[in-house]
Design a protein around this motif. Structure first.
Motif, PDB file in Angstrom:
ATOM      1  N   LEU A 145       0.848  -1.187   0.000  1.00 59.48           N
ATOM      2  CA  LEU A 145       0.000   0.000   0.000  1.00 59.48           C
ATOM      3  C   LEU A 145       0.887   1.241   0.000  1.00 59.48           C
ATOM      4  O   LEU A 145       1.866   1.311   0.747  1.00 59.48           O
ATOM      5  N   PHE A 146       0.531   2.214  -0.840  1.00 57.98           N
ATOM      6  CA  PHE A 146       1.270   3.470  -0.920  1.00 57.98           C
ATOM      7  C   PHE A 146       0.301   4.627  -0.891  1.00 57.98           C
ATOM      8  O   PHE A 146      -0.787   4.541  -1.451  1.00 57.98           O
ATOM      9  N   ASP A 147       0.735   5.735  -0.280  1.00 60.83           N
ATOM     10  CA  ASP A 147      -0.032   6.972  -0.373  1.00 60.83           C
ATOM     11  C   ASP A 147       0.351   7.672  -1.674  1.00 60.83           C
ATOM     12  O   ASP A 147       1.146   7.158  -2.459  1.00 60.83           O
ATOM     13  N   VAL A 148      -0.235   8.832  -1.916  1.00 59.70           N
ATOM     14  CA  VAL A 148      -0.022   9.552  -3.172  1.00 59.70           C
ATOM     15  C   VAL A 148       1.458   9.834  -3.434  1.00 59.70           C
ATOM     16  O   VAL A 148       1.973   9.533  -4.502  1.00 59.70           O
ATOM     17  N   SER A 149       2.144  10.406  -2.468  1.00 59.62           N
ATOM     18  CA  SER A 149       3.552  10.754  -2.692  1.00 59.62           C
ATOM     19  C   SER A 149       4.408   9.510  -2.883  1.00 59.62           C
ATOM     20  O   SER A 149       5.341   9.511  -3.688  1.00 59.62           O
ATOM     21  N   GLY A 150       4.088   8.435  -2.187  1.00 59.12           N
ATOM     22  CA  GLY A 150       4.860   7.195  -2.339  1.00 59.12           C
ATOM     23  C   GLY A 150       4.705   6.573  -3.709  1.00 59.12           C
ATOM     24  O   GLY A 150       5.684   6.130  -4.311  1.00 59.12           O
ATOM     25  N   VAL A 151       3.477   6.554  -4.233  1.00 56.79           N
ATOM     26  CA  VAL A 151       3.268   5.953  -5.551  1.00 56.79           C
ATOM     27  C   VAL A 151       3.893   6.826  -6.638  1.00 56.79           C
ATOM     28  O   VAL A 151       4.437   6.309  -7.614  1.00 56.79           O
ATOM     29  N   GLU A 152       3.853   8.134  -6.479  1.00 56.45           N
ATOM     30  CA  GLU A 152       4.508   9.022  -7.453  1.00 56.45           C
ATOM     31  C   GLU A 152       6.022   8.817  -7.452  1.00 56.45           C
ATOM     32  O   GLU A 152       6.647   8.756  -8.515  1.00 56.45           O
ATOM     33  N   ARG A 153       6.627   8.692  -6.274  1.00 57.49           N
ATOM     34  CA  ARG A 153       8.075   8.457  -6.192  1.00 57.49           C
ATOM     35  C   ARG A 153       8.444   7.100  -6.775  1.00 57.49           C
ATOM     36  O   ARG A 153       9.427   6.965  -7.499  1.00 57.49           O
ATOM     37  N   LEU A 154       7.666   6.081  -6.448  1.00 51.80           N
ATOM     38  CA  LEU A 154       7.945   4.726  -6.923  1.00 51.80           C
ATOM     39  C   LEU A 154       7.888   4.637  -8.437  1.00 51.80           C
ATOM     40  O   LEU A 154       8.789   4.085  -9.071  1.00 51.80           O
ATOM     41  N   LEU A 155       6.839   5.196  -9.026  1.00 50.67           N
ATOM     42  CA  LEU A 155       6.629   5.062 -10.465  1.00 50.67           C
ATOM     43  C   LEU A 155       7.290   6.162 -11.284  1.00 50.67           C
ATOM     44  O   LEU A 155       7.514   5.987 -12.480  1.00 50.67           O
ATOM     45  N   GLY A 156       7.546   7.311 -10.665  1.00 46.37           N
ATOM     46  CA  GLY A 156       8.104   8.436 -11.409  1.00 46.37           C
ATOM     47  C   GLY A 156       7.088   9.052 -12.358  1.00 46.37           C
ATOM     48  O   GLY A 156       7.456   9.633 -13.375  1.00 46.37           O
ATOM     49  N   ILE A 157       5.799   8.893 -12.039  1.00 45.43           N
ATOM     50  CA  ILE A 157       4.707   9.384 -12.879  1.00 45.43           C
ATOM     51  C   ILE A 157       3.769  10.211 -12.006  1.00 45.43           C
ATOM     52  O   ILE A 157       3.496   9.852 -10.867  1.00 45.43           O
ATOM     53  N   GLU A 158       3.240  11.302 -12.575  1.00 45.94           N
ATOM     54  CA  GLU A 158       2.336  12.157 -11.818  1.00 45.94           C
ATOM     55  C   GLU A 158       1.010  11.462 -11.528  1.00 45.94           C
ATOM     56  O   GLU A 158       0.521  10.648 -12.311  1.00 45.94           O
ATOM     57  N   LEU A 159       0.431  11.812 -10.403  1.00 46.39           N
ATOM     58  CA  LEU A 159      -0.814  11.223  -9.943  1.00 46.39           C
ATOM     59  C   LEU A 159      -1.945  11.371 -10.962  1.00 46.39           C
ATOM     60  O   LEU A 159      -2.756  10.463 -11.130  1.00 46.39           O
ATOM     61  N   ASN A 160      -2.004  12.501 -11.657  1.00 50.01           N
ATOM     62  CA  ASN A 160      -3.081  12.708 -12.636  1.00 50.01           C
ATOM     63  C   ASN A 160      -3.092  11.614 -13.693  1.00 50.01           C
ATOM     64  O   ASN A 160      -4.154  11.134 -14.075  1.00 50.01           O
ATOM     65  N   TYR A 161      -1.929  11.223 -14.175  1.00 52.66           N
ATOM     66  CA  TYR A 161      -1.860  10.166 -15.190  1.00 52.66           C
ATOM     67  C   TYR A 161      -2.249   8.812 -14.598  1.00 52.66           C
ATOM     68  O   TYR A 161      -2.975   8.041 -15.227  1.00 52.66           O
ATOM     69  N   ILE A 162      -1.793   8.522 -13.398  1.00 51.04           N
ATOM     70  CA  ILE A 162      -2.133   7.255 -12.741  1.00 51.04           C
ATOM     71  C   ILE A 162      -3.647   7.173 -12.534  1.00 51.04           C
ATOM     72  O   ILE A 162      -4.261   6.153 -12.860  1.00 51.04           O
ATOM     73  N   ASN A 163      -4.257   8.232 -12.015  1.00 53.14           N
ATOM     74  CA  ASN A 163      -5.706   8.253 -11.805  1.00 53.14           C
ATOM     75  C   ASN A 163      -6.462   8.121 -13.118  1.00 53.14           C
ATOM     76  O   ASN A 163      -7.483   7.433 -13.195  1.00 53.14           O
ATOM     77  N   TRP A 164      -5.995   8.787 -14.180  1.00 60.78           N
ATOM     78  CA  TRP A 164      -6.626   8.687 -15.492  1.00 60.78           C
ATOM     79  C   TRP A 164      -6.610   7.239 -15.978  1.00 60.78           C
ATOM     80  O   TRP A 164      -7.623   6.723 -16.450  1.00 60.78           O
TER      81      TRP A 164
END
Length: 52
Positions: free
Chosen positions: A17-36
């Motif tokens: 489980l990751f929060d927003v900042s953790g998933v962005e750091r892990l993937l190197g992708i902005e949250l908007n793209y992940i949510n889309w």
């Protein structure tokens, strides 16, 4: 309440489980793209990670 993501390492199968900042750091992708991707396909995937 902060958004939480279930992330699966596709190589080992480990779920985390990751929060927003953790998933962005892990993937190197902005949250908007992940949510889309999640809204469009139900999941974000690449060769290494699966995010829902």
């Amino acid at each position: 309440m902060e958004q939480v993501f279930m992330v699966q390492d596709r190589r080992s199968g480990v779920l985390m489980l990751f929060d927003v900042s953790g998933v962005e750091r892990l993937l190197g992708i902005e949250l908007n793209y992940i949510n889309w991707a999640i809204q469009s396909d139900g999941v974000f995937e690449n060769p290494y990670w699966r995010v829902s």
